[in-house]
Design an enzyme around this catalytic site. Structure first.
Site, PDB file in Angstrom:
ATOM      1  N   LYS A 157       4.290  -2.781  -0.322  1.00 53.74           N
ATOM      2  CA  LYS A 157       2.770  -1.539  -0.059  1.00 53.74           C
ATOM      3  C   LYS A 157       4.580  -0.501  -1.171  1.00 53.74           C
ATOM      4  O   LYS A 157       5.579  -0.238  -0.541  1.00 53.74           O
ATOM      5  CB  LYS A 157       2.780  -0.996   1.005  1.00 53.74           C
ATOM      6  CG  LYS A 157       1.959  -2.202   1.669  1.00 53.74           C
ATOM      7  CD  LYS A 157       1.050  -1.863   3.060  1.00 53.74           C
ATOM      8  CE  LYS A 157       0.984  -2.474   3.854  1.00 53.74           C
ATOM      9  NZ  LYS A 157       0.241  -2.483   5.351  1.00 53.74           N
ATOM     10  N   VAL A 162      -6.315  -2.198   2.552  1.00 58.39           N
ATOM     11  CA  VAL A 162      -6.968  -1.561   0.837  1.00 58.39           C
ATOM     12  C   VAL A 162      -8.023  -2.693   1.273  1.00 58.39           C
ATOM     13  O   VAL A 162      -8.727  -3.412   2.414  1.00 58.39           O
ATOM     14  CB  VAL A 162      -5.982  -2.501  -0.468  1.00 58.39           C
ATOM     15  CG1 VAL A 162      -5.424  -2.264  -0.940  1.00 58.39           C
ATOM     16  CG2 VAL A 162      -6.153  -4.256  -0.160  1.00 58.39           C
ATOM     17  N   GLU A 191     -11.635   1.993   3.455  1.00 60.72           N
ATOM     18  CA  GLU A 191     -12.694   1.056   4.259  1.00 60.72           C
ATOM     19  C   GLU A 191     -13.826   1.044   3.327  1.00 60.72           C
ATOM     20  O   GLU A 191     -15.083   1.740   2.908  1.00 60.72           O
ATOM     21  CB  GLU A 191     -13.960   1.790   5.743  1.00 60.72           C
ATOM     22  CG  GLU A 191     -12.271   2.005   6.343  1.00 60.72           C
ATOM     23  CD  GLU A 191     -12.255   0.490   6.940  1.00 60.72           C
ATOM     24  OE1 GLU A 191     -12.844  -1.003   7.318  1.00 60.72           O
ATOM     25  OE2 GLU A 191     -10.889   0.116   6.801  1.00 60.72           O
ATOM     26  N   CYS A 238      -8.377 -10.165  -1.823  1.00 64.27           N
ATOM     27  CA  CYS A 238      -8.948  -9.644  -0.295  1.00 64.27           C
ATOM     28  C   CYS A 238     -10.430  -9.057  -0.679  1.00 64.27           C
ATOM     29  O   CYS A 238     -10.876  -8.746  -2.262  1.00 64.27           O
ATOM     30  CB  CYS A 238      -8.181  -8.131  -1.078  1.00 64.27           C
ATOM     31  SG  CYS A 238      -9.278  -6.844   0.655  1.00 64.27           S
TER      32      CYS A 238
END
Length: 223
Positions: free
Chosen positions: A38, A51, A67, A11
């Site tokens: 998850k 995430v 965020e 990510c």
């Protein structure tokens, strides 16, 4: 209790936060999850099911931030060290806008890496090229976005540029040679310890495996 950054191995938004925390010399742990499976505890505390999350000890419990932009700004304000956003309102707003621009760049990168057809792949490359031209216009003398000072805009763009460290070893996508200031910025960011440490050594292999699972046309073109 220690601050925990809930992460995923690939990510880019997690990387932004990890970079910001490292730049502020903040002590934190990382918990990496599989977004395809998850954990229940994660679903219970993540409003958007995404995430990064930051779990912060608070009294006898914890606070949870979500965020990446909100978490990175919290890190900048909560920990000592050099400011990662300007204090002047206009400059601060401008930097926030370029952080959002980096998110748009990541959207094009997602389309590029998951493209299964030449048309989608070419459209993503075209959009990226146009955006990089905008970046080139905005940059000064460097080495970072705001000159000598590293900031949250740098933390936002570094994960986007990292993709191309892998893509360049597979086949042509966009040409950074057409954007010399952006290319120099990319090089400076890649050398930053906080940027290097934001992913595991297995990142290139993990990204390559993701491309295979997506049946990405990028890999087919290379073959």
């Amino acid at each position: 209790m220690t601050v925990t950054l809930v992460s995923h191995n690939l990510c880019p938004y997690v990387q932004r936060v990890a970079i910001a925390l490292t730049e502020k010399n903040a002590s934190f742990e990382r918990t990496t999850i599989d977004l395809a499976a998850k954990p229940d505890w994660f679903v219970a505390i993540s409003p958007l099911g995404k995430v990064p999350l930051m779990r912060i000890p608070e009294g006898k419990g914890e606070a949870v931030l979500f965020e990446s932009a909100a978490i990175a700004e919290y890190a900048d304000e909560a920990y000592p060290g050099p400011d990662l956003l300007p204090r002047a309102p206009l400059a601060r707003a401008r930097h926030r806008a370029w952080i959002e621009f980096a998110s748009s760049l990541l959207g094009d990168i997602w389309r590029l890496e998951t493209a299964k057809t030449e048309d989608v792949f070419s459209a993503a490359c075209g959009s990226l090229t146009l955006k990089l031209a905008r970046v080139e216009e905005a940059l000064g003398q460097g080495p970072y976005f705001a000159g000598e000072a590293f900031g949250l805009v740098d933390a936002a763009f570094a994960p986007a540029f990292r993709y191309f460290d892998v893509f360049d070893g597979i086949g042509p996508t966009v040409s950074f040679a057409d954007f010399p200031k952006t290319a120099a910025w990319r090089t400076a960011l890649a050398a930053r310890p906080s940027v290097r440490g934001a992913v595991s050594p297995a990142y290139p292999e993990l990204l390559h495996d993701f491309l295979k699972r997506c049946e990405a046309v990028l890999l087919a073109r290379a073959a």
